[in-house]
Design a protein around this motif. Structure first.
Motif, mmCIF file in Angstrom:
data_model
loop_
_atom_site.group_PDB
_atom_site.id
_atom_site.type_symbol
_atom_site.label_atom_id
_atom_site.label_comp_id
_atom_site.label_asym_id
_atom_site.label_seq_id
_atom_site.Cartn_x
_atom_site.Cartn_y
_atom_site.Cartn_z
ATOM 1 N N ALA A 111 -0.182 2.063 -5.867
ATOM 2 C CA ALA A 111 -1.584 1.635 -5.761
ATOM 3 C C ALA A 111 -2.475 2.468 -6.676
ATOM 4 C CB ALA A 111 -2.039 1.750 -4.305
ATOM 5 N N SER A 112 -2.218 3.779 -6.739
ATOM 6 C CA SER A 112 -3.012 4.643 -7.625
ATOM 7 C C SER A 112 -2.783 4.280 -9.087
ATOM 8 C CB SER A 112 -2.641 6.110 -7.387
ATOM 9 O OG SER A 112 -2.876 6.460 -6.047
ATOM 10 N N LYS A 115 -4.513 0.936 -10.046
ATOM 11 C CA LYS A 115 -5.974 1.024 -10.090
ATOM 12 C C LYS A 115 -6.484 1.254 -11.504
ATOM 13 C CE LYS A 115 -7.406 2.589 -5.504
ATOM 14 N NZ LYS A 115 -7.897 3.747 -4.714
ATOM 15 N N ARG A 116 -5.618 1.766 -12.381
ATOM 16 C CA ARG A 116 -6.047 2.063 -13.748
ATOM 17 C C ARG A 116 -6.239 0.792 -14.573
ATOM 18 N NH1 ARG A 116 -1.966 7.041 -15.361
ATOM 19 N NH2 ARG A 116 -2.503 8.399 -13.609
ATOM 20 N N TYR A 118 -7.318 -3.368 -14.993
ATOM 21 C CA TYR A 118 -8.261 -4.364 -14.494
ATOM 22 C C TYR A 118 -7.579 -5.740 -14.475
ATOM 23 C CZ TYR A 118 -12.338 -7.379 -14.164
ATOM 24 O OH TYR A 118 -13.228 -8.324 -13.760
ATOM 25 N N GLU A 125 1.230 -7.040 -8.222
ATOM 26 C CA GLU A 125 0.991 -6.050 -7.166
ATOM 27 C C GLU A 125 2.082 -6.133 -6.098
ATOM 28 O OE1 GLU A 125 -2.772 -4.578 -4.396
ATOM 29 O OE2 GLU A 125 -2.923 -6.410 -5.580
ATOM 30 N N ASP A 283 -14.741 -5.021 -0.769
ATOM 31 C CA ASP A 283 -13.462 -5.432 -1.333
ATOM 32 C C ASP A 283 -12.779 -6.361 -0.327
ATOM 33 O OD1 ASP A 283 -10.908 -5.716 -2.368
ATOM 34 O OD2 ASP A 283 -10.849 -3.679 -3.155
ATOM 35 N N ARG A 286 -8.730 -6.228 0.123
ATOM 36 C CA ARG A 286 -8.202 -5.027 0.795
ATOM 37 C C ARG A 286 -8.656 -4.963 2.250
ATOM 38 N NH1 ARG A 286 -5.314 -2.304 -2.456
ATOM 39 N NH2 ARG A 286 -5.664 -2.355 -4.705
#
Length: 411
Positions: A111-112, A115-116, A118, A125, A283, A286
């Motif tokens: 997930a981290s 996130k970088r 777009y 995912e 969001d 999420r």
């Protein structure tokens, strides 16, 4: 001081402790026999499952029929851990707990990393998180089981037997909830993008898939101890009233505090108007997944409680028709009402499996499946908003500051 004693929290916790003490007294003195004790524990488990569905459907507005699938995952996972443990095999405990920790760590890393970027697609995912989950459990099977299994078993066996049993039971419940939460997260990534009606069909499909897998768990899946369609026997009966009470209170308090937080307001806002919630910066994807995972975790915990109360599991317990019970309870009690779900969850089991079984003449027990739909039909005609509507007891009700008085004070 007097005002504090009159607060809703004091009344709620005092009442809960009195109920706990009363039931414990009745059990210890033998006045609550094994049959009614089972009905009580079953009612608590079914209420926990229904509270999870109420969070997903009643508060977040996502129509789901998958609760019994996660209920089954929690039940079979925790049962397999304790079944193996009492036979001297700690592999279930090590693989489930260790694999869950590794999978969650890998998923957090994924997930981290994502996130970088777009505009990451839902499919990408899902694939990355699924790979992280498989990698976590593969490492647990390959390396953690031989390395940690004997040490963990020796350590817990060195403790006094009652203490060791409670630790293993706690870890088994934790493992069942972890598996339910991880699977619901993976399932929710692609499925929660669907509209509400399509989501209901997809989650019902999930429940059916779980049922079919459990029917063939001894052939398709590597779990011969589950015995497939013949049913899993030999599960230790470790569920006690203190465990039921603690788990039930955990679910109620966690859900109440979640709904009273800013995250809870975001969950409710999506039900009210999803587009407006997105425009306000929430969001949506999420938040939907969070509500779905938390509701599924409640179901997994209830499954562990139920499995160790009954000592026996069969795939038909988690089939197509029983999967509608939480939905009926939530609608019966009132969508978006924790109080209604709690009252109706216990009432449902007490009426269907307790009172009607005893009242109806011998040989006519199945007529209760005719009586309860009539009760449900009458209620829907006379009170379509459910038994409690949106009423909450004061402790569960969310209170807001008086806006007008606050504005006047600022002026």
């Amino acid at each position: 001081m007097v005002q504090k004693l009159k607060s809703p929290a004091v009344f709620f916790f005092t009442g809960a402790l009195l109920i706990f003490a009363l039931v414990q007294f009745l059990i210890e003195t033998g006045r609550l026999n094994a049959y009614w004790q089972t009905i009580l524990f079953w009612g608590a488990a079914m209420t926990m499952v229904s509270l999870g569905l109420n969070l997903i459907y009643g508060f977040n507005g996502q129509f789901s029929l998958g609760q019994f699938g996660f209920y089954a995952l929690g039940a079979y996972t925790s049962a397999d851990i304790t079944w193996r443990w009492v036979r001297g095999d700690p592999s279930g405990l090590v693989v489930v707990i260790g694999g869950s920790i590794l999978a969650l760590l890998f998923m957090w890393g994924v997930a981290s990393f994502l996130k970088r970027f777009y505009g990451v697609s839902v499919f990408t995912e899902f694939v990355f998180h699924a790979f992280a989950t498989v990698a976590g459990f593969a490492i647990a099977v390959k390396y953690l089981r031989p390395l940690l299994g004997p040490a963990v078993y020796s350590f817990i066996q060195s403790l006094p037997e009652p203490v060791g049993r409670q630790i293993v039971f706690f870890l088994a419940l934790l493992g069942g909830t972890a598996i339910a939460g991880i699977v619901s997260f993976l399932f929710g990534i692609p499925v929660l993008t669907l509209g509400s009606d399509y989501l209901g069909i997809a989650t019902l499909g999930f429940t059916i898939i779980v049922k079919v897998l459990l029917d063939n768990s001894d052939t398709i899946l590597p779990f011969p101890e589950m015995k497939g369609a013949r049913g899993m026997v030999g599960i230790p009966k470790w569920t006690t009233w203190p465990w039921v009470f603690v788990c039930f209170m955990f679910v109620v308090l966690f859900m109440r505090n979640l709904l009273h937080s800013s995250v809870g307001r975001a969950i409710v806002s999506i039900k009210e108007d999803e587009r407006a919630a997105a425009l306000m910066g929430i969001d949506v994807a999420r938040t939907k997944i969070l509500a779905f995972v938390v509701g599924s975790v409640f179901a997994g915990l209830a499954g562990g409680i139920r499995a160790h109360d009954q000592g026996f599991l069969h795939p038909t317990m988690f089939g197509f028709l029983p999967s509608f019970n939480p939905l009926i309870i939530v609608v019966f009690g009132g969508l978006g009402s924790m109080t209604g779900t709690i009252i109706t969850g216990f009432f449902w089991v007490f009426l269907l499996e307790g009172v009607l079984r005893l009242v109806l003449p011998t040989g006519f027990e199945n007529w209760r499946y005719v009586i309860y739909p009539l009760v449900l039909l009458l209620l829907m005609l006379l009170r379509p908003q459910g038994l409690m509507g949106r009423y909450e007891i004061p402790f569960l009700r969310q209170t807001y500051p008086p806006v007008r008085k606050a504005a006047e004070a600022k002026a």
